[in-house]
Design a protein around this motif. Structure first.
Motif, PDB file in Angstrom:
ATOM      1  N   VAL A 463       0.847  -1.194   0.000  1.00 42.56           N
ATOM      2  CA  VAL A 463       0.000   0.000   0.000  1.00 42.56           C
ATOM      3  C   VAL A 463       0.882   1.243   0.000  1.00 42.56           C
ATOM      4  O   VAL A 463       2.067   1.199   0.340  1.00 42.56           O
ATOM      5  CB  VAL A 463      -0.930   0.024   1.233  1.00 42.56           C
ATOM      6  N   ASN A 464       0.289   2.369  -0.355  1.00 40.29           N
ATOM      7  CA  ASN A 464       1.017   3.638  -0.360  1.00 40.29           C
ATOM      8  C   ASN A 464       1.308   4.104   1.064  1.00 40.29           C
ATOM      9  O   ASN A 464       0.650   3.693   2.024  1.00 40.29           O
ATOM     10  CB  ASN A 464       0.210   4.704  -1.098  1.00 40.29           C
ATOM     11  N   GLU A 465       2.289   4.979   1.177  1.00 41.84           N
ATOM     12  CA  GLU A 465       2.678   5.481   2.497  1.00 41.84           C
ATOM     13  C   GLU A 465       1.529   6.235   3.164  1.00 41.84           C
ATOM     14  O   GLU A 465       1.413   6.252   4.391  1.00 41.84           O
ATOM     15  CB  GLU A 465       3.901   6.385   2.361  1.00 41.84           C
ATOM     16  N   SER A 466       0.651   6.826   2.345  1.00 40.39           N
ATOM     17  CA  SER A 466      -0.477   7.562   2.910  1.00 40.39           C
ATOM     18  C   SER A 466      -1.450   6.653   3.653  1.00 40.39           C
ATOM     19  O   SER A 466      -2.203   7.115   4.520  1.00 40.39           O
ATOM     20  CB  SER A 466      -1.218   8.311   1.795  1.00 40.39           C
ATOM     21  N   ASP A 467      -1.465   5.348   3.320  1.00 44.68           N
ATOM     22  CA  ASP A 467      -2.354   4.392   3.989  1.00 44.68           C
ATOM     23  C   ASP A 467      -1.685   3.684   5.157  1.00 44.68           C
ATOM     24  O   ASP A 467      -2.311   2.824   5.795  1.00 44.68           O
ATOM     25  CB  ASP A 467      -2.844   3.330   2.981  1.00 44.68           C
ATOM     26  N   ARG A 468      -0.441   4.019   5.445  1.00 42.12           N
ATOM     27  CA  ARG A 468       0.308   3.294   6.471  1.00 42.12           C
ATOM     28  C   ARG A 468      -0.337   3.440   7.850  1.00 42.12           C
ATOM     29  O   ARG A 468      -0.567   2.450   8.554  1.00 42.12           O
ATOM     30  CB  ARG A 468       1.747   3.809   6.502  1.00 42.12           C
ATOM     31  N   GLU A 469      -0.650   4.669   8.243  1.00 42.71           N
ATOM     32  CA  GLU A 469      -1.204   4.908   9.580  1.00 42.71           C
ATOM     33  C   GLU A 469      -2.575   4.269   9.734  1.00 42.71           C
ATOM     34  O   GLU A 469      -2.876   3.662  10.770  1.00 42.71           O
ATOM     35  CB  GLU A 469      -1.277   6.410   9.836  1.00 42.71           C
ATOM     36  N   ALA A 470      -3.403   4.380   8.696  1.00 47.72           N
ATOM     37  CA  ALA A 470      -4.735   3.777   8.759  1.00 47.72           C
ATOM     38  C   ALA A 470      -4.645   2.257   8.892  1.00 47.72           C
ATOM     39  O   ALA A 470      -5.413   1.639   9.645  1.00 47.72           O
ATOM     40  CB  ALA A 470      -5.534   4.153   7.513  1.00 47.72           C
ATOM     41  N   ALA A 471      -3.714   1.640   8.183  1.00 46.15           N
ATOM     42  CA  ALA A 471      -3.544   0.185   8.281  1.00 46.15           C
ATOM     43  C   ALA A 471      -3.080  -0.219   9.672  1.00 46.15           C
ATOM     44  O   ALA A 471      -3.507  -1.245  10.218  1.00 46.15           O
ATOM     45  CB  ALA A 471      -2.542  -0.286   7.225  1.00 46.15           C
ATOM     46  N   ASP A 472      -2.204   0.594  10.260  1.00 50.48           N
ATOM     47  CA  ASP A 472      -1.716   0.303  11.609  1.00 50.48           C
ATOM     48  C   ASP A 472      -2.857   0.373  12.619  1.00 50.48           C
ATOM     49  O   ASP A 472      -2.980  -0.485  13.506  1.00 50.48           O
ATOM     50  CB  ASP A 472      -0.610   1.297  11.967  1.00 50.48           C
ATOM     51  N   LEU A 473      -3.726   1.367  12.464  1.00 48.05           N
ATOM     52  CA  LEU A 473      -4.858   1.497  13.378  1.00 48.05           C
ATOM     53  C   LEU A 473      -5.859   0.362  13.203  1.00 48.05           C
ATOM     54  O   LEU A 473      -6.547  -0.018  14.154  1.00 48.05           O
ATOM     55  CB  LEU A 473      -5.549   2.851  13.148  1.00 48.05           C
ATOM     56  N   ARG A 474      -5.950  -0.184  11.999  1.00 46.54           N
ATOM     57  CA  ARG A 474      -6.876  -1.293  11.732  1.00 46.54           C
ATOM     58  C   ARG A 474      -6.355  -2.634  12.233  1.00 46.54           C
ATOM     59  O   ARG A 474      -7.050  -3.641  12.147  1.00 46.54           O
ATOM     60  CB  ARG A 474      -7.145  -1.378  10.227  1.00 46.54           C
ATOM     61  N   GLY A 475      -5.139  -2.662  12.734  1.00 45.20           N
ATOM     62  CA  GLY A 475      -4.587  -3.903  13.271  1.00 45.20           C
ATOM     63  C   GLY A 475      -3.721  -4.680  12.312  1.00 45.20           C
ATOM     64  O   GLY A 475      -3.262  -5.778  12.633  1.00 45.20           O
ATOM     65  N   TYR A 476      -3.461  -4.146  11.128  1.00 48.19           N
ATOM     66  CA  TYR A 476      -2.568  -4.813  10.196  1.00 48.19           C
ATOM     67  C   TYR A 476      -1.120  -4.668  10.671  1.00 48.19           C
ATOM     68  O   TYR A 476      -0.753  -3.657  11.299  1.00 48.19           O
ATOM     69  CB  TYR A 476      -2.687  -4.205   8.796  1.00 48.19           C
ATOM     70  N   THR A 477      -0.320  -5.658  10.354  1.00 49.94           N
ATOM     71  CA  THR A 477       1.115  -5.555  10.595  1.00 49.94           C
ATOM     72  C   THR A 477       1.740  -4.815   9.426  1.00 49.94           C
ATOM     73  O   THR A 477       1.651  -5.263   8.281  1.00 49.94           O
ATOM     74  CB  THR A 477       1.751  -6.949  10.733  1.00 49.94           C
ATOM     75  N   VAL A 478       2.355  -3.668   9.698  1.00 55.63           N
ATOM     76  CA  VAL A 478       2.919  -2.814   8.655  1.00 55.63           C
ATOM     77  C   VAL A 478       4.435  -2.991   8.650  1.00 55.63           C
ATOM     78  O   VAL A 478       5.087  -2.840   9.687  1.00 55.63           O
ATOM     79  CB  VAL A 478       2.552  -1.339   8.883  1.00 55.63           C
ATOM     80  N   VAL A 479       4.985  -3.317   7.485  1.00 52.15           N
ATOM     81  CA  VAL A 479       6.414  -3.607   7.367  1.00 52.15           C
ATOM     82  C   VAL A 479       6.987  -2.787   6.223  1.00 52.15           C
ATOM     83  O   VAL A 479       6.401  -2.714   5.141  1.00 52.15           O
ATOM     84  CB  VAL A 479       6.662  -5.119   7.104  1.00 52.15           C
ATOM     85  N   ASP A 480       8.148  -2.171   6.468  1.00 53.25           N
ATOM     86  CA  ASP A 480       8.796  -1.412   5.401  1.00 53.25           C
ATOM     87  C   ASP A 480       9.522  -2.367   4.458  1.00 53.25           C
ATOM     88  O   ASP A 480       9.824  -3.513   4.828  1.00 53.25           O
ATOM     89  CB  ASP A 480       9.775  -0.386   5.987  1.00 53.25           C
ATOM     90  N   PRO A 481       9.829  -1.943   3.236  1.00 51.04           N
ATOM     91  CA  PRO A 481      10.384  -2.861   2.220  1.00 51.04           C
ATOM     92  C   PRO A 481      11.681  -3.539   2.634  1.00 51.04           C
ATOM     93  O   PRO A 481      11.849  -4.742   2.427  1.00 51.04           O
ATOM     94  CB  PRO A 481      10.593  -1.950   1.004  1.00 51.04           C
ATOM     95  N   ILE A 482      12.605  -2.804   3.228  1.00 50.99           N
ATOM     96  CA  ILE A 482      13.898  -3.401   3.551  1.00 50.99           C
ATOM     97  C   ILE A 482      13.755  -4.451   4.647  1.00 50.99           C
ATOM     98  O   ILE A 482      14.467  -5.467   4.655  1.00 50.99           O
ATOM     99  CB  ILE A 482      14.909  -2.307   3.940  1.00 50.99           C
ATOM    100  N   THR A 483      12.796  -4.251   5.571  1.00 48.94           N
ATOM    101  CA  THR A 483      12.558  -5.259   6.607  1.00 48.94           C
ATOM    102  C   THR A 483      11.985  -6.534   5.996  1.00 48.94           C
ATOM    103  O   THR A 483      12.280  -7.643   6.462  1.00 48.94           O
ATOM    104  CB  THR A 483      11.608  -4.700   7.680  1.00 48.94           C
ATOM    105  N   VAL A 484      11.155  -6.379   4.963  1.00 50.29           N
ATOM    106  CA  VAL A 484      10.629  -7.568   4.269  1.00 50.29           C
ATOM    107  C   VAL A 484      11.773  -8.402   3.700  1.00 50.29           C
ATOM    108  O   VAL A 484      11.823  -9.625   3.877  1.00 50.29           O
ATOM    109  CB  VAL A 484       9.665  -7.134   3.140  1.00 50.29           C
ATOM    110  N   LEU A 485      12.716  -7.745   3.039  1.00 48.13           N
ATOM    111  CA  LEU A 485      13.845  -8.458   2.457  1.00 48.13           C
ATOM    112  C   LEU A 485      14.737  -9.061   3.540  1.00 48.13           C
ATOM    113  O   LEU A 485      15.177 -10.212   3.428  1.00 48.13           O
ATOM    114  CB  LEU A 485      14.654  -7.500   1.570  1.00 48.13           C
ATOM    115  N   VAL A 486      14.995  -8.308   4.599  1.00 49.13           N
ATOM    116  CA  VAL A 486      15.880  -8.797   5.663  1.00 49.13           C
ATOM    117  C   VAL A 486      15.263 -10.010   6.360  1.00 49.13           C
ATOM    118  O   VAL A 486      15.953 -11.001   6.648  1.00 49.13           O
ATOM    119  CB  VAL A 486      16.164  -7.663   6.670  1.00 49.13           C
TER     120      VAL A 486
END
Length: 693
Positions: A463-486
């Motif tokens: 999702v776009n960065e603009s949806d990051r906070e809303a996803a976090d509030l909805r209970g989704y686990t939000v991960v940045d790209p480099i953490t996904v690769l690591v």
């Protein structure tokens, strides 16, 4: 908005099979149900548009497999035209008119004389039946026969390429599938071309029926003068025939183009241009011949002169292009020779070193290059350093440096993880987006790119960065790209840790503790066991996710039992018993209770009697139905306990444990198998299931 549009379009295309089914049923209904003239006009326009689409597709198709549904489409379009013919015939005979499309075709082609239209209609039918359709049918028949005869040879060629290493298993499967589909295509075309010929014959018969029936009905029953009826219904029937046969001719031409195409990497127009007008000699000779015709008396000068000049100009440009290509080819050969000389001057050591694969490496597409920039605070290199420290602390292994390369053959956002030069894992990153992992809901309430979390295979979305906070509030686990690769890299390393532990790495481990524990090392190596035998035991432990950071205990156990046996499997069992607390620790629940799944005594006894030793270790040789029953029982219990979140292991006797683990490795890689001797006396055991055979 565009994302929502494409999402709806994907849903529509996903239901195409239902739409096509309704379309076929509508064709059958048109044969029976009368159509008003307005709806008939729409259907005739659809028929013309469909035939033009099919013709254009065949011109841009590079291989017959790109349009493998053509034989079936040929049948459906033929039935569609015949249904339209019947509907228009019904209108012509009952109402004396058949809509604007048919009338326009009749007036445009026939004008005031329907005989002219009849002649043109007959010529079109003759061309279609005797030239295009007849030739296409013959080509389809010969192609089907030759393709079928050549199939064994082509299959042998595929097997030879696979055995020689020129292609891999996936490429071989694709080639076999393409070969089978190509044979089926030409076989289907051999029969499908008969549809077009039958359609042309039916068109002639329907046209004659329209003419005779219309004149008879409206002159005898309605009192219309015979000549007026002949003129009126002659034009209508000719218009009806042309509206039907012109799309049929287009599809016949498309059929001929498709079956006469040979394999090509380009479309028909590009291939024809390169092959027909690609020789400068031919173009120059053509120019001379045309200019000679231009100056001969009696021939039209201007057309021959114009084409002769154009051919000469084209030939001149082709000659200049060929000279440029030769110059570039010579320059390329010179550079290649210079590079070969430079390479031959290198030392043998340098050449050998360059051929060796890295123990572990990451290759990234050009779009991911910024994450490897060491000038950034959050870069991949800093995370790799952390992973190497964690691996040493948690697994007890020393990882070699992890090399990062950019690979232009990958897509911009793709990456691959290689172990010893082989691709073990791959994934996709979007640096301007964040990954949200599904918390258990069936759908994501965001506009993004659906994907799978690469390390654990969970449903996720970018999702776009603009949806990051809303996803976090909805209970989704939000991960940045480099953490996904690591995270993906770390899980891959842990699963493949035993492959990364070579003799050189074992030697480094031993040298790291030799100053403090030199006695046990000097006693063990090489008098009791060789370095390679110690390495095999350590690899066996890592295969079952047992860390080797308690290296002293491992070495002392090997020293105790190394004089008794050299079997790496038996030595591994002795070491596991010495590391019993380390073995069971990951599987204890919150109350420090080990929950186990036991084996029915009769089943365990059967497995014990069937154990055989091999170079790959012990394995029970059981009947297939027995293995299936055991696997089904394990699957049912394992899935039930996993769904309830209960950590569990499979408990077996010491004699059965290694053979049973080898049996379950491929089907249940994450299911731990422990023996009674590996459970500490002070650890409570709770039985949560039993395996039956």
């Amino acid at each position: 908005m565009s994302t929502a549009f494409w999402g709806k379009l994907e849903k529509i295309t996903g239901s195409l099979d239902v739409i096509v089914a309704f379309f076929v049923m509508a064709i059958l209904a048109m044969i029976i149900i009368p159509l008003p003239s307005g709806l008939l006009d729409l259907m005739l326009v659809i028929n013309i548009a469909l035939s033009i689409t099919i013709l254009l597709l065949t011109l841009f198709t590079k291989n017959v497999l790109e349009f493998s549904t053509f034989p079936t489409i040929l049948l459906i379009t033929t039935m569609f035209r015949l249904a339209l013919n019947i509907s228009s015939t019904r209108l012509i005979l009952t109402e004396g008119e058949a809509g604007a499309v048919i009338e326009t075709f009749a007036n445009f082609v026939a004008g005031s004389n329907f005989v002219v239209g009849a002649v043109i209609f007959i010529i079109i039918v003759i061309i279609q039946m005797m030239v295009v359709t007849n030739g296409s049918s013959r080509v389809s028949e010969v192609s089907a026969r030759f393709t079928l005869d050549a199939m064994p040879g082509k299959q042998m060629a595929i097997d030879a390429d696979l055995n020689s290493g020129l292609i891999n298993e996936e490429q071989a499967k694709k080639r076999r599938s393409d070969l089978e589909r190509e044979t089926q295509f030409f076989g289907a075309m051999d029969g499908a071309s008969k549809f077009v010929k039958g359609d042309a014959m039916a068109g002639i018969i329907i046209t004659v029926i329209n003419l005779i029936g219309g004149v008879a009905i409206h002159s005898l029953q309605n009192g219309m003068p015979i000549m007026e009826a002949l003129m009126t219904f002659g034009k209508l029937t000719i218009g009806d025939g042309l509206v039907s046969q012109i799309p049929s001719l287009l599809i016949s031409v498309a059929s001929g183009i498709l079956v006469t195409r040979s394999g090509s990497l380009k479309g028909f127009g590009s291939s024809m241009g390169e092959e027909l007008f690609g020789s400068s000699k031919v173009m120059m000779m053509l120019s001379v011949i045309l200019l000679l015709f231009a100056i001969m008396p009696g021939f039209p000068t201007i057309p021959f002169l114009l084409l002769g000049v154009l051919s000469g100009a084209a030939g001149y440009l082709l000659m200049e292009n060929e000279k440029s290509q030769k110059t570039n080819q010579k320059a390329k050969e010179m550079r290649s020779m210079a590079a070969q000389r430079t390479k031959s001057e290198k030392t043998v050591d340098e050449s050998v070193a360059s051929f060796q694969v890295d123990p572990i490496s990451i290759e990234i597409g050009y779009g991911l290059i910024p994450i490897a920039d060491e000038n950034q605070d959050n870069n991949l290199m800093s995370h790799i350093t952390t992973i190497r420290k964690q691996s040493a602390h948690e697994l007890g292994i020393l990882l070699s440096p992890i090399r990062i390369r950019d690979n232009l053959q990958l897509k911009a956002n793709d990456y691959v993880i290689k172990i010893k030069g082989n691709v073990i894992a791959r994934g996709e990153l979007y640096l301007d987006k964040y990954m949200i992992v599904d918390p258990g809901e069936t759908e994501f309430d965001f506009d993004g790119i659906p994907t799978k979390e690469p390390a654990f295979g969970l449903d996720a979305m970018w999702v776009n960065e603009s949806d990051r906070e809303a996803a976090d509030l909805r209970g989704y686990t939000v991960v940045d790209p480099i953490t996904v690769l690591v995270t993906h890299l770390k899980e891959t390393i842990y699963k493949s840790s035993y492959e990364l532990l070579g003799r050189q790495e074992v030697k480094q481990l031993l040298e790291g503790i030799k100053d403090k524990y030199g006695v046990v090392i000097d006693e063990l190596i090489p008098d009791i066991l060789r370095l390679g035998e110690v390495q095999k035991v350590l690899q066996n432990l890592l295969k079952e996710n047992i860390p080797i950071n308690d290296l002293v205990t491992i070495l002392e156990t090997l020293a105790d039992y190394g004089n008794t046996t050299k079997d790496s499997e038996m030595l591994t069992e002795y070491v596991r018993q010495a590391l019993k607390r380390t073995v069971v620790k990951p599987y204890l629940n919150e109350q420090d209770v080990l929950q186990v799944v036991t084996i029915l005594p009769d089943t365990e006894e059967l497995i014990t009697r069937s154990i055989q030793k091999s170079s790959a270790g012990s394995i029970p040789i059981l009947q297939p139905d027995t293995v299936t029953k055991i696997f089904d029982s394990i699957t049912a219990i394992h899935n039930q306990l996993s769904a309830r979140g209960i950590p569990h292991v499979l408990l077996a006797s010491p004699k059965v444990r290694p053979a049973l683990k080898n049996l379950l490795t491929y089907n249940f890689p994450d299911l731990a198998v422990v023996s009674l001797n590996e459970v500490p006396n002070d650890v409570p055991i709770e039985t949560v299931g039993m395996i039956e055979g």
